[in-house]
Design an enzyme around this catalytic site. Structure first.
Site: not given
Length: 1158
Positions: A458, A779, A783
């Site tokens: 990410d 996070d 996801d």
């Protein structure tokens, strides 16, 4: 079925239920609240209206205020805990030390040894009547005098003693492992905090501290820790699949369905709820209690359930049913078939252990057969004796002795230290990884990480600091490169901007004064919103008064942010009866909906598509190329004459007026570029997957070093990515994906599905020289699917939502990318530790087996006695696994390419080392065995009769053997053919202690071991020779290192991973049940990693189906929906049966064929 509500209460009468109706002065009893929480939807609303008037009436009864919360006073909280229980579900009892000892005793080889030892003991006490009768020949004659005859029992006793040692060591290891996992478990639990309002202040309290009557804030990504009733919510959607098996998200609102249940996930929106049930009285708790109550009865009935190793409360024993028998059988069969979902290392080890075990078994059988035949032929054929009745015990003693020799060969051959080495190595790594900010939830993730070949990361929070600030803005026709001074702006624009930001953001997001002098202000809540609020403060205005003027419950309608909308909008009522909508979101999306823009005087001016393209070129792209995230802030007024249809979101959030576009900077963490360079050096490709604009993403990727100028790489947006990988019908094709992913470095504007597609595509890809092992960091709630799919999922400990943590394997407690590099290092270290151990272990095995075998065949007696073998086994297995498995990792581990999924455990170099050292050791031992008495000028120990005293000759062989192992243990520290085996030896105190300790004990055994260890004391000179030969190992190691491995084509590698073609049809057919087999393999202490809540709730479909109207289609439908769920709520075994005495269900969840359960 209406009595279900009561029957579930009767299940475990709690003392609290006997109190007076409104005990403790609260207006609701425990039973009342429990009955309320059993209801859903309209029924629940009706009940609340009948009993309490409305939710605030319920709050009054519970003596709490919907806005201020509870008064934070300890007595009141304590009283609530006494009446309504604590928010804590008691865990299952851990296994006691004795149970673990009993389990360690179940080891087959140990049982064989025990039997042999007991038989040997029994026979040594039996003296045949004609003891010295000539008829039995010289079988028992010889050097035996009275004292020696009495010492016959010693060998048996010594074997038993060493068995006890081995068992205690194993049990202690298991016990400490379990204790460690429990500690970790409770740490994970304590770290979970939840936001409540007490005294009007927002507080973060540990989940266990929640009490009934607390007002809790729920927001996107939370895992609800207790049951409650919604007081006020914005666009709240809950994933209740863990309780109901329905994967569709359920809308919750105070006027339609206000019931929030523990263990469910908030997928969208936010709100406030009053807690009505905690701990064992919450929905999840009731389920646990039902399971627990059943589990104990089961255990009494069925001791076989012992195989399920005790873990946490979270893993109650699955309840069986009368017809569950065949299911259970299928389960057992299925659990034994090695699944392809085993972790890479486990698969390779299992295979290797089986191969070694088979070889050992064959060798030991041959040894016994040869010994027996030789004895029989020698005694009855060559000497022509007759088998006499009184001689039987003497002969039997011989056979027992042969049998013991055979078993010792087996014991030495089977590397039972392997599982121990793996466990120690993993447990040690996990403990140390905690210090490196990696909280490992699934043990095998740690070792899989060493094989990782790709990391999909990410951007926000992982590569960047996640402390966002507005650095550029476009307000009133002017592009400001820094924060404008408030006086430069028209009051109208400034006022609109302040309102738009203050109102249209979660009220839980705030900026608080810094904790220490001179530190930065604290950002609480969503970081992007914090940046905007910070912008308001920089413009010398304050957001708090605006929010006080329009409190959260006055907001007319909120469209919360989610990954599909990529924007958030809030509607407020204006004094004239009209409405105003404020909206903020990704600039390219929101600008498409704008038809006006404010000019420098704060007046509207038309904003045509042409102006928009102009703005994108001149304002947005330059901002993005500086690595800024661009956010557009807009508003729209609705006249009071007609109210729009608020559900038609596209119509409402359209025709907007743009107030401003701001550029938010999220600086790259200073340590990230170096960490990424290390990854690339270690052969790991880092890819960035982000929801940001492609220019921003590319700029950040360049800063991090993910893309380097001059490289051949791809940066794609989600749309383009999907266009390239899908065929005409819109299906994803692996061949198309294989063309894209090897060069892809940045995927921008990606949806959660894109992330999942990419991860799945890379894992399933078979192009390239090795299969890819993918790690993913995430996070957000969105996801979850990708984290679950990845080989290793990293969740952020600070910024991560509960949903992400639940789906992950490792939690990064400091949200830092460098911790991932540490995890790679530890993972590779685990792999290497196990290879080191194998190299050492196999050398010993080969030598010991060959010595025992040939010795037995040529001299009718193994040169290494049973007790000595057990001691060698103890050094080799238990101690060596401790010593070699606790080597700390070094940076040099990051200089080699990752081992793939299919690289063998024992490389050519290791094979060369194993065979080379075996040759040296065998040469020495056979020399000593056959000409040792001449070299040392002592009596020969060969062909000694039964019970003869130990000879110096055989003692020297035993001692030399152990010395060689000790020095070879130092050689085993290096497996890639390095020269310096002492490198970093002092950084591992455990290793030094064990080597020196073993040496010390060896001296004691040889000098004072006497009869039990078949040793006779040696002189100093003999000791020096033994040591000299031992040191020779180190020299020989250097000789072996000189031989180039590439020349030895004949060496075979061993311990490959299970091949792709080894999947049988039966296993493929079970594909649908393969929800998460890796978790099933992780029996024993590892189960403690599962946070469990989610796991069990699957079994509870039944219970919750009762609670609904009693229709049973849900149970049948559920089978398919559970498989489609993202959070696979597997328990340890997939189908599970729940039988309740209270009601007679017609079908049970998890019982796919819908059989009835009596």
């Amino acid at each position: 079925m209406g009595d279900m509500a009561n029957s579930s209460i009767e299940f475990h009468p709690k003392p609290q239920q006997r109190e007076a109706p409104h005990a403790g002065g609260f207006g609701c009893t425990l039973a009342e609240l429990r009955a309320l929480m059993e209801l859903r939807g309209a029924e629940a609303l009706q009940k609340i209206q009948e009993a309490y008037g409305d939710v605030s009436g319920l709050c009054r009864r519970l003596k709490t205020s919907p806005t201020e919360g509870l008064a934070d006073n300890a007595n009141d909280l304590e009283k609530r805990r006494q009446i309504y229980g604590q928010n804590f579900i008691p865990p299952k009892q851990p296994k006691t030390f004795l149970q673990l000892v009993w389990e360690a005793l179940q080891d087959v080889t140990l049982i064989i040894l025990e039997v042999a030892a007991i038989v040997s003991l029994g026979l040594s006490f039996y003296a045949p009547p004609g003891e010295e009768s000539e008829a039995c020949g010289n079988v028992s004659g010889g050097a035996e005098d009275e004292g020696e005859a009495e010492a016959g029992w010693i060998e048996g006793a010594a074997i038993l003693l060493s068995v006890i040692c081995v068992v205690l060591v194993t049990a202690f290891n298991d016990w400490s492992k379990e204790k460690q996992f429990r500690g970790l478990q409770s740490r994970i639990e304590q770290e979970q905090k939840f936001t409540v309002i007490r005294n009007g202040q927002l507080l973060q309290v540990p989940v266990a501290a929640l009490v009934v009557g607390d007002i809790a804030q729920v927001k996107y990504g939370d895992l609800l820790p207790a049951d409650g009733v919604l007081i006020q919510g914005n666009d709240l959607k809950i994933d209740e699949s863990s309780l109901t098996g329905e994967s569709d998200h359920v809308r919750k609102s105070a006027d339609k369905d206000p019931m929030l249940l523990s263990g469910t996930h908030v997928m969208e929106g936010s709100g406030r709820m009053v807690v009505t049930a905690v701990g064992v009285n919450s929905q999840t708790g009731i389920i646990f209690t039902l399971l627990g109550a059943g589990g104990e009865e089961e255990e009494k009935k069925d001791k076989k359930a012992k195989k399920q190793d005790g873990a946490v409360a979270m893993e109650m024993q699955p309840l069986k049913s009368a017809e569950g028998g065949e299911m259970e059988e299928r389960e057992k069969k299925k659990a034994n078939v090695p699944k392809k979902e085993k972790s890479v290392l486990q698969g390779k080890l299992t295979k290797l252990a089986v191969q070694i075990g088979k070889a050992g078994l064959v060798m030991s059988a041959i040894t016994v057969i040869i010994l027996v035949l030789y004895f029989v032929i020698e005694t009855f054929v060559v000497e022509g004796r007759v088998w006499l009745a009184e001689c039987t015990p003497v002969y039997v003693q011989y056979f027992v002795k042969f049998f013991i020799i055979g078993v010792t060969v087996l014991v030495v051959a089977v590397p039972e230290g392997l599982p121990l080495a793996v466990t120690i190595s993993l447990a040690y790594s996990v403990k140390k990884m905690m210090k490196d900010n990696n909280l490992v939830r699934h043990l095998d993730a740690c070792e899989t990480m060493g094989n990782a070949t790709a990391i999909c990361s990410d951007k926000t929070g992982t590569l960047t600091t996640n402390r966002m600030t507005v650095v550029q803005s476009y307000l009133g026709d002017t592009h400001y490169k820094e924060i404008p001074s408030p006086s430069a702006l028209t009051p109208k624009i400034l006022d609109l901007l302040v309102h738009a930001i203050s109102i249209n953001s979660a009220y839980t997001t705030k900026i608080l004064p810094p904790e220490k002098e001179g530190a930065l202000p604290r950002q609480v809540g969503n970081k992007t919103e914090c940046a905007l609020l910070g912008f308001v403060l920089d413009l010398k205005r304050d957001f708090q008064p605006v929010r006080e003027q329009i409190p959260e419950d006055k907001l007319y309608k909120v469209y919360t942010f989610n990954s599909v909308r990529k924007s958030m909008s809030t509607v407020i009522c204006m004094p004239d009866g009209g409405f105003r909508l404020f909206s903020k979101g990704a600039s390219e999306i929101l600008l498409k909906k704008c038809t006006n823009i404010l000019n420098s005087n704060g007046e509207l001016r038309g904003f045509r598509p042409r102006d928009r393209d102009d703005m994108v070129k001149k304002i947005i792209e330059p901002m993005a190329c500086d690595g800024l995230r661009t956010i557009c802030i807009a508003y729209r007024d609705f006249p009071s004459s007609q109210e729009p249809d608020w559900d038609d979101e596209n119509e409402v959030v359209g025709d907007l007026t743009c107030i401003a576009v701001v550029g938010i900077e999220d600086p790259v963490r200073p340590e990230v570029p170096e960490a990424i360079r290390k990854c690339q050096r270690a052969g790991i490709t880092v890819r960035m997957v982000t929801g940001d604009n492609i220019n921003t993403a590319r700029a950040i990727a360049a800063k991090c070093g993910i893309i380097q100028p001059g490289e051949d790489f791809l940066c794609l947006e989600g749309k383009e990515f999907n266009r390239r990988i899908r065929n005409e019908k819109g299906e994803i094709e692996q061949e198309r994906l294989d063309k894209v992913w090897p060069k892809l470095r940045v995927l921008a504007r990606s949806s959660p599905t894109d992330k999942h597609t990419l991860v799945k595509g890379i894992i399933d890809s078979t192009t390239g020289e090795q299969r890819q092992v993918v790690a993913v960091t995430g996070d957000g709630t969105n996801d979850g699917p990708a984290l679950k799919k990845a080989d290793v999922g990293f969740a952020m400990g600070i910024a991560g939502t509960d949903v992400a943590k639940e789906a992950s394997d490792i939690i990064l407690t400091d949200d830092n990318f460098t911790s991932i590099v540490k995890a790679v290092m530890w993972g590779r270290n685990v792999y290497d530790s196990i290879s080191k151990f194998l190299q050492f272990q196999l050398t010993v095995n080969v030598v010991a087996v060959i010595v025992a075998f040939t010795g037995a065949c040529i001299t009718q007696d193994s040169p290494l006695k049973a007790v000595q073998m057990l001691w060698v086994n103890l050094i080799m297995d238990t101690f060596a696994s401790l010593a070699l498995a606790t080597e700390p990792p070094t940076e040099s581990l990051l200089l080699r390419k990752p081992y793939g999924r299919d690289k063998p455990l024992i490389s050519r170099t290791m094979m060369k080392n194993i065979l080379g050292h075996a040759v040296y050791q065998l040469t020495i031992i056979f020399t000593l065995l056959f000409v040792g008495e001449l070299l040392f000028d002592i009596d020969s120990g060969r062909n000694a009769p039964l019970h003869s005293p130990p000879s110096e000759h055989y003692t020297i062989i035993f001692n030399t053997f152990v010395m060689m192992q000790l020095f070879n243990e130092i050689n085993a520290r290096k497996i890639h053919g390095e020269r310096n085996v002492f490198d970093g030896i002092f950084s591992n105190p455990i290793f030094c202690t064990i080597v020196l300790g073993t040496f010390g004990i060896q001296i004691v055994i040889v000098q004072f071991g006497g009869k039990p260890f078949s040793c006779s004391p040696l002189s100093t000179e003999q000791w020096l020779w033994c040591l000299f030969v031992g040191v020779g190992e180190l020299v020989w190691g250097q000789v072996i290192a000189t031989i180039p491995t590439s020349q030895l084509k004949c060496l075979k590698e061993a311990g490959h991973g299970p091949g792709k073609d080894e999947m049988t049809d039966e296993e493929l057919a079970e594909g649908e049940e393969e929800i998460d087999h890796a978790e099933r393999e992780l029996r024993r202490g590892q189960i403690l990693w599962f946070r469990g809540l989610n796991r069990i709730q699957t079994q509870m479909e039944v219970v919750s189906t009762f609670k609904r109207s009693g229709s049973f289609q849900g149970a049948v439908r559920r089978r398919s929906s559970v498989l489609s769920q993202l959070h696979d709520v597997t328990n340890l075994s997939t189908p599970t049966h729940v039988t309740l005495s209270a009601a007679k269900p017609t079908s049970a969840a998890g019982n796919p064929s819908g059989e009835s359960i009596p």
